[in-house]
Design a protein around this motif. Structure first.
Motif, mmCIF file in Angstrom:
data_model
loop_
_atom_site.group_PDB
_atom_site.id
_atom_site.type_symbol
_atom_site.label_atom_id
_atom_site.label_comp_id
_atom_site.label_asym_id
_atom_site.label_seq_id
_atom_site.Cartn_x
_atom_site.Cartn_y
_atom_site.Cartn_z
ATOM 1 N N GLY A 44 0.663 -1.277 -0.225
ATOM 2 C CA GLY A 44 0.058 -0.032 -0.090
ATOM 3 C C GLY A 44 1.001 1.186 -0.029
ATOM 4 O O GLY A 44 2.011 1.280 0.405
ATOM 5 N N GLU A 45 0.333 2.163 -0.601
ATOM 6 C CA GLU A 45 0.792 3.517 -0.481
ATOM 7 C C GLU A 45 -0.091 4.492 0.210
ATOM 8 O O GLU A 45 -1.259 4.475 -0.092
ATOM 9 C CB GLU A 45 0.733 4.044 -2.031
ATOM 10 C CG GLU A 45 1.600 5.406 -2.158
ATOM 11 C CD GLU A 45 1.858 5.765 -3.557
ATOM 12 O OE1 GLU A 45 2.313 6.758 -3.805
ATOM 13 O OE2 GLU A 45 1.477 4.898 -4.431
ATOM 14 N N VAL A 81 -4.624 3.606 -9.508
ATOM 15 C CA VAL A 81 -4.561 5.241 -9.786
ATOM 16 C C VAL A 81 -5.183 6.118 -9.063
ATOM 17 O O VAL A 81 -4.762 6.973 -8.333
ATOM 18 C CB VAL A 81 -5.454 5.283 -11.242
ATOM 19 C CG1 VAL A 81 -5.524 6.737 -11.444
ATOM 20 C CG2 VAL A 81 -4.924 4.467 -12.244
ATOM 21 N N GLU A 82 -6.382 5.356 -8.160
ATOM 22 C CA GLU A 82 -7.125 6.340 -7.256
ATOM 23 C C GLU A 82 -6.779 5.885 -5.693
ATOM 24 O O GLU A 82 -6.824 4.745 -5.467
ATOM 25 C CB GLU A 82 -8.503 6.167 -7.395
ATOM 26 C CG GLU A 82 -8.994 6.956 -8.502
ATOM 27 C CD GLU A 82 -10.652 6.706 -8.910
ATOM 28 O OE1 GLU A 82 -11.246 7.045 -7.825
ATOM 29 O OE2 GLU A 82 -10.881 6.817 -9.904
ATOM 30 N N PHE A 83 -6.819 6.837 -4.830
ATOM 31 C CA PHE A 83 -6.607 6.656 -3.519
ATOM 32 C C PHE A 83 -7.847 6.396 -2.903
ATOM 33 O O PHE A 83 -9.111 6.909 -3.613
ATOM 34 C CB PHE A 83 -6.070 7.945 -2.631
ATOM 35 C CG PHE A 83 -4.634 7.914 -2.902
ATOM 36 C CD1 PHE A 83 -3.755 7.261 -1.946
ATOM 37 C CD2 PHE A 83 -3.879 8.786 -3.754
ATOM 38 C CE1 PHE A 83 -2.291 7.452 -2.101
ATOM 39 C CE2 PHE A 83 -2.568 8.717 -3.844
ATOM 40 C CZ PHE A 83 -1.876 8.184 -2.977
ATOM 41 N N SER A 84 -8.153 5.872 -1.846
ATOM 42 C CA SER A 84 -9.486 5.852 -1.063
ATOM 43 C C SER A 84 -9.974 6.906 -0.505
ATOM 44 O O SER A 84 -9.186 7.991 -0.708
ATOM 45 C CB SER A 84 -9.023 4.876 0.122
ATOM 46 O OG SER A 84 -8.440 5.527 1.006
ATOM 47 N N SER A 85 -11.054 6.922 0.026
ATOM 48 C CA SER A 85 -11.648 8.264 0.653
ATOM 49 C C SER A 85 -10.754 8.152 1.697
ATOM 50 O O SER A 85 -9.863 7.287 2.206
ATOM 51 C CB SER A 85 -12.971 8.205 0.692
ATOM 52 O OG SER A 85 -13.479 7.000 1.347
ATOM 53 N N GLU A 86 -11.054 9.391 2.439
ATOM 54 C CA GLU A 86 -10.000 9.601 3.894
ATOM 55 C C GLU A 86 -10.564 8.444 4.770
ATOM 56 O O GLU A 86 -11.574 8.218 5.030
ATOM 57 C CB GLU A 86 -10.703 11.046 4.600
ATOM 58 C CG GLU A 86 -10.149 11.241 5.892
ATOM 59 C CD GLU A 86 -10.855 12.446 6.435
ATOM 60 O OE1 GLU A 86 -11.976 12.400 7.356
ATOM 61 O OE2 GLU A 86 -10.446 13.503 5.832
ATOM 62 N N THR A 130 -5.130 14.007 8.126
ATOM 63 C CA THR A 130 -5.750 12.842 7.414
ATOM 64 C C THR A 130 -5.040 11.921 6.799
ATOM 65 O O THR A 130 -3.791 12.254 6.561
ATOM 66 C CB THR A 130 -7.060 13.350 6.714
ATOM 67 O OG1 THR A 130 -6.355 14.224 5.488
ATOM 68 C CG2 THR A 130 -7.884 14.272 7.434
ATOM 69 N N TYR A 131 -5.635 10.666 6.503
ATOM 70 C CA TYR A 131 -4.729 10.037 5.539
ATOM 71 C C TYR A 131 -5.644 9.201 4.653
ATOM 72 O O TYR A 131 -6.793 8.826 5.062
ATOM 73 C CB TYR A 131 -3.435 9.111 6.142
ATOM 74 C CG TYR A 131 -4.288 7.664 6.471
ATOM 75 C CD1 TYR A 131 -4.294 6.593 5.740
ATOM 76 C CD2 TYR A 131 -4.698 7.422 7.716
ATOM 77 C CE1 TYR A 131 -4.826 5.339 6.075
ATOM 78 C CE2 TYR A 131 -5.220 6.191 8.354
ATOM 79 C CZ TYR A 131 -5.234 5.195 7.393
ATOM 80 O OH TYR A 131 -5.558 3.967 7.702
ATOM 81 N N LYS A 132 -5.068 9.160 3.282
ATOM 82 C CA LYS A 132 -5.585 8.132 2.580
ATOM 83 C C LYS A 132 -4.908 7.140 1.875
ATOM 84 O O LYS A 132 -3.518 7.064 2.092
ATOM 85 C CB LYS A 132 -6.154 8.836 1.115
ATOM 86 C CG LYS A 132 -7.107 9.989 1.477
ATOM 87 C CD LYS A 132 -7.490 10.996 0.382
ATOM 88 C CE LYS A 132 -8.319 12.108 0.378
ATOM 89 N NZ LYS A 132 -8.592 12.861 -0.823
ATOM 90 N N ALA A 133 -5.107 6.086 1.277
ATOM 91 C CA ALA A 133 -4.393 4.844 0.874
ATOM 92 C C ALA A 133 -4.613 4.329 -0.291
ATOM 93 O O ALA A 133 -5.992 4.421 -0.916
ATOM 94 C CB ALA A 133 -4.259 3.952 2.029
ATOM 95 N N ARG A 134 -3.881 3.704 -0.894
ATOM 96 C CA ARG A 134 -4.326 3.041 -2.331
ATOM 97 C C ARG A 134 -3.197 1.679 -2.423
ATOM 98 O O ARG A 134 -2.129 1.767 -1.910
ATOM 99 C CB ARG A 134 -4.255 3.586 -3.341
ATOM 100 C CG ARG A 134 -2.815 4.381 -3.833
ATOM 101 C CD ARG A 134 -2.730 5.081 -5.169
ATOM 102 N NE ARG A 134 -1.508 5.647 -5.304
ATOM 103 C CZ ARG A 134 -1.144 6.554 -6.230
ATOM 104 N NH1 ARG A 134 -2.162 7.029 -6.980
ATOM 105 N NH2 ARG A 134 -0.160 7.149 -6.210
ATOM 106 N N LYS A 135 -3.756 0.699 -3.115
ATOM 107 C CA LYS A 135 -2.935 -0.363 -3.357
ATOM 108 C C LYS A 135 -1.764 0.154 -4.520
ATOM 109 O O LYS A 135 -2.022 1.108 -5.465
ATOM 110 C CB LYS A 135 -3.662 -1.522 -4.208
ATOM 111 C CG LYS A 135 -2.929 -2.832 -4.383
ATOM 112 C CD LYS A 135 -3.710 -3.967 -4.875
ATOM 113 C CE LYS A 135 -3.047 -5.332 -5.100
ATOM 114 N NZ LYS A 135 -3.871 -6.358 -5.401
#
Length: 171
Positions: A59-60, A80-85, A71-76
């Motif tokens: 994850g990133e 391309v897209e990050f998760s919501s907060e 706050t933080y958001k993450a994605r695999k």
């Protein structure tokens, strides 16, 4: 073919959603203690730059600081897209206290990301959405399940992660 011994921490990086609640809680405590200096440096970078990117497992994560709220958001990795907060925390504006609080926030986010974006392993990942515990491990609300903080203190004192922490500390 080599039969390499894998540490329990490395196994946790692959288990993801298959980690039990006790494993996730112990992993939080392990990360908090073993990454103390790293988290402190990350906290200083975030406080200085209002933004921080990092990777853990598969994850990133992007942290954002605005108006004393992190706050933080993450994605695999590779998505391309990050998760919501995923989580947020209000800071106090006192660097020493904020750094300590951010260390806990980083450990919690690392556990959240490991749970949702593990390294490839034997267990198949579900294709569902992001899953995080309602209450972070650094709050009494977690131990009280959102209820009475006094019950949270008692449950926290009775919680014993010693066996799992020993496994995590063993290489």
């Amino acid at each position: 073919m080599h039969n390499k011994t894998v540490s329990y921490f490395e196994e946790c990086l692959r288990l993801g959603e298959w980690l039990s609640e006790a494993d996730r809680r112990a992993l939080y405590r392990y990360l908090l203690e073993s990454n103390k200096e790293n988290y402190k440096a990350q906290a200083n970078l975030l406080l200085e730059n209002s933004s921080l990117n990092k990777r853990i497992a598969n994850g990133e994560v992007i942290y954002t600081l605005q108006s004393n709220q992190v706050t933080y958001k993450a994605r695999k990795i590779g998505s391309v897209e990050f998760s919501s907060e995923m989580r947020k925390m209000q800071l106090m504006g006192i660097q020493l206290i904020d750094t300590q609080r951010l260390r806990k926030f980083f450990a919690q986010s690392d556990v959240d990301v490991i749970q949702n974006f593990p390294l490839p392993g034997e267990n198949q990942e579900s294709e569902g959405g992001i899953c995080v515990d309602t209450y972070p491990y650094y709050t009494l609300a977690y131990y009280a399940n959102g209820g009475n903080p006094i019950k949270g203190i008692i449950k926290k004192l009775r919680t014993n992660d010693k066996d799992i922490l020993t496994k995590l500390r063993t290489l």
